[in-house]
Design a protein around this motif. Structure first.
Motif, PDB file in Angstrom:
ATOM      1  N   ARG A 105      -7.997  -2.845   0.509  1.00  0.00           N
ATOM      2  CA  ARG A 105      -7.576  -1.521   0.588  1.00  0.00           C
ATOM      3  C   ARG A 105      -5.917  -0.582   0.952  1.00  0.00           C
ATOM      4  N   ASP A 106      -5.694  -1.667   2.282  1.00  0.00           N
ATOM      5  CA  ASP A 106      -3.957  -0.644   2.115  1.00  0.00           C
ATOM      6  C   ASP A 106      -3.789  -1.602   1.054  1.00  0.00           C
ATOM      7  N   ILE A 107      -3.696  -2.706   0.571  1.00  0.00           N
ATOM      8  CA  ILE A 107      -2.636  -2.402  -0.538  1.00  0.00           C
ATOM      9  C   ILE A 107      -3.564  -2.024  -1.274  1.00  0.00           C
ATOM     10  N   GLN A 108      -4.309  -1.488  -2.252  1.00  0.00           N
ATOM     11  CA  GLN A 108      -4.869  -0.088  -2.715  1.00  0.00           C
ATOM     12  C   GLN A 108      -4.051   1.039  -2.612  1.00  0.00           C
ATOM     13  N   SER A 109      -4.112   1.422  -1.344  1.00  0.00           N
ATOM     14  CA  SER A 109      -4.043   2.482  -1.016  1.00  0.00           C
ATOM     15  C   SER A 109      -2.689   2.772  -1.273  1.00  0.00           C
ATOM     16  N   TRP A 110      -1.564   1.695  -0.956  1.00  0.00           N
ATOM     17  CA  TRP A 110      -0.137   2.162  -1.133  1.00  0.00           C
ATOM     18  C   TRP A 110      -0.345   2.306  -2.666  1.00  0.00           C
ATOM     19  N   GLU A 111      -0.322   1.259  -3.611  1.00  0.00           N
ATOM     20  CA  GLU A 111      -0.246   1.013  -4.567  1.00  0.00           C
ATOM     21  C   GLU A 111      -1.040   1.923  -5.636  1.00  0.00           C
ATOM     22  N   TYR A 112      -1.416   2.103  -5.719  1.00  0.00           N
ATOM     23  CA  TYR A 112      -2.293   2.939  -7.114  1.00  0.00           C
ATOM     24  C   TYR A 112      -2.088   4.252  -7.538  1.00  0.00           C
ATOM     25  N   VAL A 113      -0.533   4.794  -6.563  1.00  0.00           N
ATOM     26  CA  VAL A 113      -0.352   6.426  -7.318  1.00  0.00           C
ATOM     27  C   VAL A 113       0.899   5.706  -7.707  1.00  0.00           C
ATOM     28  N   PRO A 114       1.300   5.498  -9.750  1.00  0.00           N
ATOM     29  CA  PRO A 114       1.069   6.784  -9.991  1.00  0.00           C
ATOM     30  C   PRO A 114      -0.690   6.193 -11.041  1.00  0.00           C
ATOM     31  N   LEU A 115      -0.815   4.365 -11.619  1.00  0.00           N
ATOM     32  CA  LEU A 115      -2.010   4.045 -12.603  1.00  0.00           C
ATOM     33  C   LEU A 115      -2.884   3.226 -12.144  1.00  0.00           C
ATOM     34  N   GLY A 116      -2.817   3.395 -10.403  1.00  0.00           N
ATOM     35  CA  GLY A 116      -4.481   3.161 -10.324  1.00  0.00           C
ATOM     36  C   GLY A 116      -4.265   1.790  -9.249  1.00  0.00           C
ATOM     37  N   PRO A 117      -5.343   1.299  -9.450  1.00  0.00           N
ATOM     38  CA  PRO A 117      -5.404  -0.297  -9.075  1.00  0.00           C
ATOM     39  C   PRO A 117      -5.209  -1.715  -9.447  1.00  0.00           C
ATOM     40  N   PHE A 118      -4.864  -2.473  -9.120  1.00  0.00           N
ATOM     41  CA  PHE A 118      -3.805  -3.139  -9.449  1.00  0.00           C
ATOM     42  C   PHE A 118      -4.493  -4.810  -8.756  1.00  0.00           C
ATOM     43  N   LEU A 119      -3.309  -5.220  -7.693  1.00  0.00           N
ATOM     44  CA  LEU A 119      -3.777  -6.089  -6.689  1.00  0.00           C
ATOM     45  C   LEU A 119      -4.518  -5.946  -5.777  1.00  0.00           C
ATOM     46  N   GLY A 120      -4.117  -4.793  -5.548  1.00  0.00           N
ATOM     47  CA  GLY A 120      -5.625  -4.345  -4.592  1.00  0.00           C
ATOM     48  C   GLY A 120      -7.502  -5.004  -5.092  1.00  0.00           C
ATOM     49  N   LYS A 121      -7.219  -5.020  -6.191  1.00  0.00           N
ATOM     50  CA  LYS A 121      -8.617  -4.900  -7.081  1.00  0.00           C
ATOM     51  C   LYS A 121      -8.935  -6.526  -7.618  1.00  0.00           C
ATOM     52  N   ASN A 122      -7.259  -6.918  -8.524  1.00  0.00           N
ATOM     53  CA  ASN A 122      -7.674  -8.059  -9.031  1.00  0.00           C
ATOM     54  C   ASN A 122      -7.728  -9.633  -8.841  1.00  0.00           C
ATOM     55  N   PHE A 123      -8.212  -9.664  -7.456  1.00  0.00           N
ATOM     56  CA  PHE A 123      -7.999 -10.851  -6.394  1.00  0.00           C
ATOM     57  C   PHE A 123      -9.252 -11.700  -6.934  1.00  0.00           C
ATOM     58  N   GLY A 124     -10.119 -11.075  -6.932  1.00  0.00           N
ATOM     59  CA  GLY A 124     -11.817 -11.373  -7.179  1.00  0.00           C
ATOM     60  C   GLY A 124     -12.659 -10.323  -7.261  1.00  0.00           C
ATOM     61  N   SER A 125     -13.976 -10.387  -8.330  1.00  0.00           N
ATOM     62  CA  SER A 125     -14.644 -10.174  -8.145  1.00  0.00           C
ATOM     63  C   SER A 125     -16.590 -10.934  -7.742  1.00  0.00           C
TER      64      SER A 125
END
Length: 415
Positions: free
Chosen positions: A237-257
């Motif tokens: 969440r902390d990585i996501q909230s910094w990176e998501y503007v302007p193009l959306g999720p990136f490192l905050g999500k792609n490390f694992g599902s």
């Protein structure tokens, strides 16, 4: 329907289910399989013994494979016929009950096999289709008045994620690192994520290829969907909230599902169809649909500290989804985007209207301001190292139970 195979009445894998997966048998070979109770059935050997000979459309042993993709690609007429045939040969009056050679060579206890990723995933899309979740997150980050952005009730919002880091249940997840910007600092910092989260989701899997320029309508969508899995979309969440503007999720999500190993078909989920939430304003023509497209699937999330007890921290339901699978696939392809067999489409976090039904730690702890208290007095704002998250899901109605088993993952410290 009853089976000659004994299983507990609370089993997710009743004769009404007949899910599909891929397993390592005897630590020797890999094959496609199904499950009833605690018995895993080797479909490749069943095929060799002629159990599927009368089914048109299977010209070779597609079960002798490392993924379900080849089987799925045969389409609903074949995959549905196979499922019905398996139900028949597992019935209480089946001759298979006395076929000791086949039983010995094709039936394995669940603890004798290792489950694998059920499909090869060429492409992965994550939607954002729970109005309760989207509203909660909007309130936290934009305030009550701007909780939902203007487009949310007009399109199934989504983004393309990373297929390569989707892993099967039981795979450890290493805490990600990245840039974060704490509110009390003027510049970002780098380090391990401090606000690691789960997202309670489900995902559907496509069974066909389309050409660029083609679209799949809401009325065609279910013919293109083989089945569903449980899906945990881990989030930093902390990585996501910094990176998501302007193009959306990136490192905050792609490390694992993480996904559950058993794919439950839409046919097995038929008894659990239910109405969708009312969509206001009225959606555009290409997103309109007929019939019940939502499914009543009870969902649970457990948090287990290392060497500790499982703590039930969330109970939600897939029927809460504002945008259904048919709408998601129709919107995804309306611009001519081509799909591939094995493509996976996650629902987005599934939350209900009260705290008990929230589908993420972000909501359950309200961005860390209201920690969860576990059984032994420990508190959690987000997920700590060596915590395990376990998700379960099942439908149950009029004596019929169909479930997914579970998807679990343990968080290891950052490298």
């Amino acid at each position: 329907m009853k089976s000659f195979v004994n299983y507990d009445s609370t089993s997710d894998f009743s004769i009404h289910n007949i899910p599909f997966g891929v397993a390592v048998f005897n630590q020797e070979y890999i094959a496609c399989c199904t499950r009833i109770g605690d018995q895993v059935i080797d479909l490749a050997t069943l095929y060799d013994y002629g159990f599927f000979d009368e089914i048109e459309g299977i010209d070779e042993n597609v079960f002798e494979a490392y993924t379900l993709n080849e089987f799925i690609e045969l389409g609903k007429p074949v995959t549905t016929a196979v499922r019905l045939k398996i139900q028949a040969i597992l019935g209480e009056d089946s001759k298979l009950a006395e076929d000791h050679k086949t039983l010995e060579e094709c039936f394995f206890s669940i603890d004798q096999v290792k489950m694998m990723m059920p499909v090869h995933v060429p492409n992965y899309t994550d939607f954002y289709s729970s109005i309760e979740h989207a509203t909660n997150v909007g309130k936290m980050f934009r305030g009550e008045e701007n909780a939902l952005l203007p487009n949310w009730k007009h399109i199934p919002v989504g983004y393309h994620g990373r297929a390569s880091s989707i892993v099967v249940s039981g795979t450890d997840i290493i805490r990600p690192k990245g840039q974060m910007k704490p509110a009390d600092l003027d510049a970002p910092i780098f380090g391990p994520c401090k606000q690691l989260d789960f997202e309670l989701e489900m995902a559907f899997i496509v069974n066909q290829h389309t050409e660029m320029g083609e679209s799949i309508s809401t009325s065609q969508a279910e013919d293109a969907i083989f089945g569903m899995v449980l899906f945990n979309d881990w989030s930093a969440r902390d990585i996501q909230s910094w990176e998501y503007v302007p193009l959306g999720p990136f490192l905050g999500k792609n490390f694992g599902s993480s996904v559950s190993p058993w794919v439950v078909t839409l046919e097995a989920l038929e008894p659990f169809r239910t109405t969708s939430p009312t969509q206001e304003p009225k959606v555009l023509d290409y997103l309109q649909f007929e019939g019940n497209k939502n499914f009543d699937i009870h969902l649970e999330v457990y948090l287990q500290p290392e060497n500790g007890d499982q703590n039930l921290i969330s109970e939600s339901n897939y029927k809460f989804m504002y945008w259904n699978m048919a709408q998601q696939l129709a919107h995804h392809t309306i611009n001519g985007c081509n799909v591939e067999v094995g493509d996976m489409y996650a629902s987005g976090t599934i939350s209900g209207s009260n705290r008990k039904s929230f589908g993420s730690m972000l909501e359950l702890s309200w961005r860390g301001t209201n920690p969860l208290t576990l059984k032994k007095g420990e508190e959690r704002k987000f997920i700590e190292d060596n915590d395990t998250i376990i998700m379960k899901g099942f439908g149950e109605k009029e004596g019929i139970r169909v479930g997914f088993g579970e998807v679990s993952g343990k968080i290891l410290p950052a490298n």
